[in-house]
Design an enzyme around this catalytic site. Sequence first.
Site, PDB file in Angstrom:
ATOM      1  N   SER A  31       0.731   8.838   9.799  1.00  0.00           N
ATOM      2  CA  SER A  31       0.630  10.256   9.480  1.00  0.00           C
ATOM      3  C   SER A  31       1.943  10.782   8.904  1.00  0.00           C
ATOM      4  O   SER A  31       3.016  10.223   9.159  1.00  0.00           O
ATOM      5  CB  SER A  31       0.280  11.046  10.742  1.00  0.00           C
ATOM      6  OG  SER A  31       1.359  10.980  11.668  1.00  0.00           O
ATOM      7  N   GLU A  35       3.265   5.005   3.688  1.00  0.00           N
ATOM      8  CA  GLU A  35       1.871   5.143   3.279  1.00  0.00           C
ATOM      9  C   GLU A  35       1.226   6.128   4.241  1.00  0.00           C
ATOM     10  O   GLU A  35       0.908   5.780   5.383  1.00  0.00           O
ATOM     11  CB  GLU A  35       1.171   3.776   3.301  1.00  0.00           C
ATOM     12  CG  GLU A  35       1.724   2.786   2.294  1.00  0.00           C
ATOM     13  CD  GLU A  35       1.558   3.241   0.857  1.00  0.00           C
ATOM     14  OE1 GLU A  35       0.709   4.124   0.601  1.00  0.00           O
ATOM     15  OE2 GLU A  35       2.272   2.733  -0.015  1.00  0.00           O
ATOM     16  N   CYS A  79      -7.914   6.525   5.107  1.00  0.00           N
ATOM     17  CA  CYS A  79      -6.960   7.438   4.468  1.00  0.00           C
ATOM     18  C   CYS A  79      -7.355   7.770   3.033  1.00  0.00           C
ATOM     19  O   CYS A  79      -6.933   8.797   2.499  1.00  0.00           O
ATOM     20  CB  CYS A  79      -5.556   6.842   4.492  1.00  0.00           C
ATOM     21  SG  CYS A  79      -5.389   5.264   3.636  1.00  0.00           S
TER      22      CYS A  79
END
Length: 507
Positions: free
Chosen positions: A189, A210, A244
């Site tokens: 996150s 990422e 994601c």
Amino acid sequence: MSPHAELVSRLRAAWLSGKTRPMEYRLAQLEGLGRFLDEKKQDILEATAADMRKPPFEVEVSELSICRSELNHTLNNLGAWMKDKHVEKNWATQLDSAFIRKDPYGVVLIIGPWNYPINLLLVPLIGAIAAGNCVVMKPSEITRNVERLVAEMLPRYLDEDCFAVVTAGVEETTRLLENKFDYIFFTGSPSVGRIVMTAAAKHLTPVTLELGGKNPCYVCDSCNVQNMARRVAWGRFFNAGQTCVAPDYVLCSAEMQEKLLPALREAITEFYGPNPQESPDFGRIVGDRQFQRVQALLHSGHTAIGGQTDAEERYIGEGLGRTAGRRGELQGGGPTRCGPRHLARQPRLSSLPTAPTVLVEVQQDDPIMQEEIFGPILPILTVASVDDAIAFINARERPLVLYVFSSRKEVVKRVLERTSSGGFCANDTIMHMTIPSLPFGGIGQSGLGRYHGRSSFETFSHQRSTLLRGAGRETLNTPRYPPYAPHRLPLLRAATETKRQTTCLLL
């Protein structure tokens, strides 16, 4: 010396010995990783089932197949990637050798998330091995069985002098980050990404982050509604929405929304049956925090599909169920010692399914539009035109990926050229992730850096500028030495400056 510091020191000594540099060594370690994927396939299926009850089909597609593809692509191309890249030279260095050498960074830390615990740990590992680094891996403690499997089995397939797995919770991971690494790769996150980047800054350690974000999906009036609904439903609800790169919300006209809702309902029924709660093709998630967070998001807008909740069973929607903390969060839980065959049994309630919910009449300032959903909910917002959609997207943080559905190429081109995102995909979702030659990564809030394929190799390689000059020919160097003479300056400029080409670049 702490155990973590001792581990990092041991791996650094192995790297400094030059052991990881030869191509033959790198290939051997990659082959060992391939054997792990092949020989432990059943263990991986069992571990992901115990942690998330992820359908074996989804594990094959999103974990094993992508890792094998990445591995094979790297094995096929590593020799070419490792070659020195010779560059253009000026007149003064024409007799010399100028090139870029791809050096390993040294000791790399890879922190993996729980939503794709094999893929998102091993794919960056492949790049780090290919680049010649030693690696410390920290799998997520949330997926306990995968963590144990990786910690106990993976080291048997790799050189334990150069590769190690650390099992750690919040406190242990915080202490681990206090050590000096030469590169840190984190998937998770944005909030935890900031923690990682702050820790890295103390040692001036480069990072790849990422992260995630709210991925828009603009649906033009000129598209095949049935095909679009199937592809969006698949991308949104794959892995129970814990992806994601899943489309996070849909932008479309009010007219398209009227067509889209029945098409989405039909696609959901086709995929998961009339009662998605009973479908074997829905995965499960592993904790209460995400359930409570996602349940709160249901107060946004109006529920068009699904939406029922049962707190006792962690049930949301027509089977919407239990969910867990955000991927990559530094949550509690210390080192584990049980073998992979002794799978940790989750509480009965954590094995309940999740299922799709679609929300309409969602407003821009609703809670569901303020954070990444990371669960099986799809909000739909209406816009008047493609320009309004572009303005809506550009007014927010740049997403990890942007999706567009349209049969008109000019619409796709317009959105591509007037927006910014980590990646872009037209008329499908997630499928750009299956191409190893496409770099993957975010921009701004959604991430920093790129990987996959050659980009993984380059991410974990230092681009070392190298000039090898001859020891003789000193007469050619004399014009640059003091005492300076103005009449030498034109000769020096001619020898070192790059000249502007006369070709018109606009033609």
